[in-house]
Enzyme design. Structure first.
Site, PDB file in Angstrom:
ATOM      1  N   GLY A 153       7.566  -3.426   4.353  1.00 34.54           N
ATOM      2  CA  GLY A 153       7.290  -4.316   3.244  1.00 34.54           C
ATOM      3  C   GLY A 153       6.154  -3.760   2.397  1.00 34.54           C
ATOM      4  O   GLY A 153       5.387  -2.892   2.835  1.00 34.54           O
ATOM      5  N   CYS A 154       6.024  -4.263   1.175  1.00 36.50           N
ATOM      6  CA  CYS A 154       4.999  -3.727   0.274  1.00 36.50           C
ATOM      7  C   CYS A 154       3.596  -4.037   0.779  1.00 36.50           C
ATOM      8  O   CYS A 154       2.721  -3.155   0.763  1.00 36.50           O
ATOM      9  CB  CYS A 154       5.207  -4.254  -1.140  1.00 36.50           C
ATOM     10  SG  CYS A 154       5.364  -6.047  -1.279  1.00 36.50           S
ATOM     11  N   TYR A 155       3.350  -5.265   1.226  1.00 40.82           N
ATOM     12  CA  TYR A 155       2.025  -5.589   1.746  1.00 40.82           C
ATOM     13  C   TYR A 155       1.691  -4.762   2.989  1.00 40.82           C
ATOM     14  O   TYR A 155       0.581  -4.214   3.086  1.00 40.82           O
ATOM     15  CB  TYR A 155       1.924  -7.081   2.076  1.00 40.82           C
ATOM     16  CG  TYR A 155       1.811  -7.999   0.884  1.00 40.82           C
ATOM     17  CD1 TYR A 155       0.827  -7.807  -0.089  1.00 40.82           C
ATOM     18  CD2 TYR A 155       2.656  -9.099   0.747  1.00 40.82           C
ATOM     19  CE1 TYR A 155       0.714  -8.678  -1.169  1.00 40.82           C
ATOM     20  CE2 TYR A 155       2.552  -9.960  -0.329  1.00 40.82           C
ATOM     21  CZ  TYR A 155       1.567  -9.749  -1.282  1.00 40.82           C
ATOM     22  OH  TYR A 155       1.454 -10.607  -2.348  1.00 40.82           O
ATOM     23  N   ALA A 158       0.626  -1.061   1.931  1.00 40.50           N
ATOM     24  CA  ALA A 158      -0.747  -0.912   1.445  1.00 40.50           C
ATOM     25  C   ALA A 158      -1.758  -1.133   2.565  1.00 40.50           C
ATOM     26  O   ALA A 158      -2.735  -0.380   2.699  1.00 40.50           O
ATOM     27  CB  ALA A 158      -0.998  -1.887   0.302  1.00 40.50           C
ATOM     28  N   GLU A 246      -0.056  -3.883  -6.675  1.00 42.80           N
ATOM     29  CA  GLU A 246      -0.487  -4.598  -5.472  1.00 42.80           C
ATOM     30  C   GLU A 246      -1.853  -4.096  -5.042  1.00 42.80           C
ATOM     31  O   GLU A 246      -2.137  -2.888  -5.093  1.00 42.80           O
ATOM     32  CB  GLU A 246       0.532  -4.368  -4.359  1.00 42.80           C
ATOM     33  CG  GLU A 246       0.305  -5.228  -3.143  1.00 42.80           C
ATOM     34  CD  GLU A 246       1.543  -5.256  -2.287  1.00 42.80           C
ATOM     35  OE1 GLU A 246       2.518  -5.944  -2.659  1.00 42.80           O
ATOM     36  OE2 GLU A 246       1.552  -4.574  -1.261  1.00 42.80           O
TER      37      GLU A 246
END
Length: 350
Positions: A153-155, A158, A246
């Site tokens: 996932g993107c979160y 990062a 993000e």
């Protein structure tokens, strides 16, 4: 000249699908032969995304109309819960195929954890055993030969890029980890949702899924794996009125590092040879503007006013390094291309 790898993209009408095509059409080793979007079947891609017109893409079709025997790789951009059955079916019937999934269905190493996070039983646990977690910089050996590559996932992307080297080295403690995360509205997908309407999201910052976001257990899974013991994190995401980008701010306790400079040095050493990870100069605060439209991640570390703690900040473009760009980076790794192929573009600014 190398024969291009024939590819299908399932879910081409979403934001991640569009960005995968934006990047992938310039890849010298990818030929997109099938694009699917069930609700737009029969339409040219340019009718859904005008910016993708004029590049020779095939018209959209349904998933059922794809002849998977004629492709080598499937990029999957379908929502969670809809891809696992389809992926299991096409892999079962086409042993040569490899799948790069940008959705959530194969991210959990233990299928039981998927049920806890998403509230539904995983229907293809036997295929999960053949899946690799697709955080490229930290799982290359598994990704190279995996049948299914599950892009994070993107979160988690990062957060894990910022914290995994610190956990592995012991520079930070895994106790009392607090992650404040913010994402542009494209992270919520292209479907019609009240909270992402301009009149609702504009001029407003709003937390969501407070205490319940499904990316928290994914983050915990990978940190716990590196730590060697179960780790819990406090994770709160926020919706920011911008289209993409993000930023995560992680508040952590020091471990064997004495200060922010030592923590920054750990990150600099861990990522010294990585093409897409940049450690900002001391004092430079990472901004989403530093990575917009690119596959880069920018990290930095700052002293906290509370003794014994530091603040780690990381930024990515949620649609690129957080999804489509990472998918192509994993494709490059899996199929023997230069890892930066089609991903060399610098960030857009302003």
């Amino acid at each position: 000249m190398t024969t291009p790898i024939k590819a299908a993209l399932l879910g081409a009408s979403g934001y991640t699908g569009a960005d995968l095509l934006r990047l992938g059409v310039r890849h010298p080793g990818i030929e997109f032969v099938y694009l699917t979007a069930n609700t737009h079947a029969g339409k040219p891609m340019s009718s859904v995304f005008p910016h993708l017109g004029g590049v020779g893409l095939p018209d959209l079709i349904t998933n059922e109309d794809v002849d998977f025997s004629k492709v080598d790789v499937v990029f999957c951009g379908l929502p969670h819960g809809t891809s696992q059955t389809l992926i299991a079916e096409i892999v079962g019937k086409n042993d040569h195929l490899r799948v790069i999934d940008m959705g959530a269905d194969f991210r959990f190493r233990n299928p039981d954890h998927y049920q806890l996070a998403y509230g539904a039983r995983h229907v293809a646990p036997e295929l999960q055993a053949k899946a690799a977690y697709g955080l490229t910089e930290h799982n290359r050996d598994a990704i190279r030969d995996a049948k299914v590559i599950a892009c994070p996932g993107c979160y988690p992307t990062a957060t894990l890029l910022a914290l995994l080297p610190l956990v592995r080295s012991g520079a930070m403690s895994t106790d009392d980890v607090i992650i404040d995360a913010k994402s542009g509205v494209s992270g919520a997908g292209r479907g019609l949702k009240q909270n992402t309407l301009m009149a609702e999201a504009g001029e407003s910052v709003s937390p969501y899924a407070v205490g319940t976001h499904r990316h928290a257990p994914e983050i915990e899974q990978e940190i716990s794996l590196v730590s060697g013991a179960p780790v819990a994190v406090n994770f709160t995401p926020h919706l920011i009125p911008m289209s993409r980008g993000e930023l995560i701010t992680a508040h952590v306790k020091l471990g064997n590092a004495q200060n922010a400079d030592e923590v920054r040095a750990v990150l600099a050493q861990a990522y010294a040879d990585e093409p897409f990870i940049r450690i900002a100069d001391k004092g430079v605060i990472p901004s989403t503007a530093h990575v917009r439209g690119s596959n880069y991640c920018v990290l930095n570390v700052f002293e906290d006013r509370i003794p014994g703690r530091v603040i780690v900040i990381g930024v990515i473009d949620n649609l690129v390094k957080g999804s489509a760009g990472q998918a192509i980076q994993n494709f490059n790794l899996a199929f023997g291309f230069d890892e930066a192929a089609a991903l060399e573009a610098l960030p857009l600014f302003p």
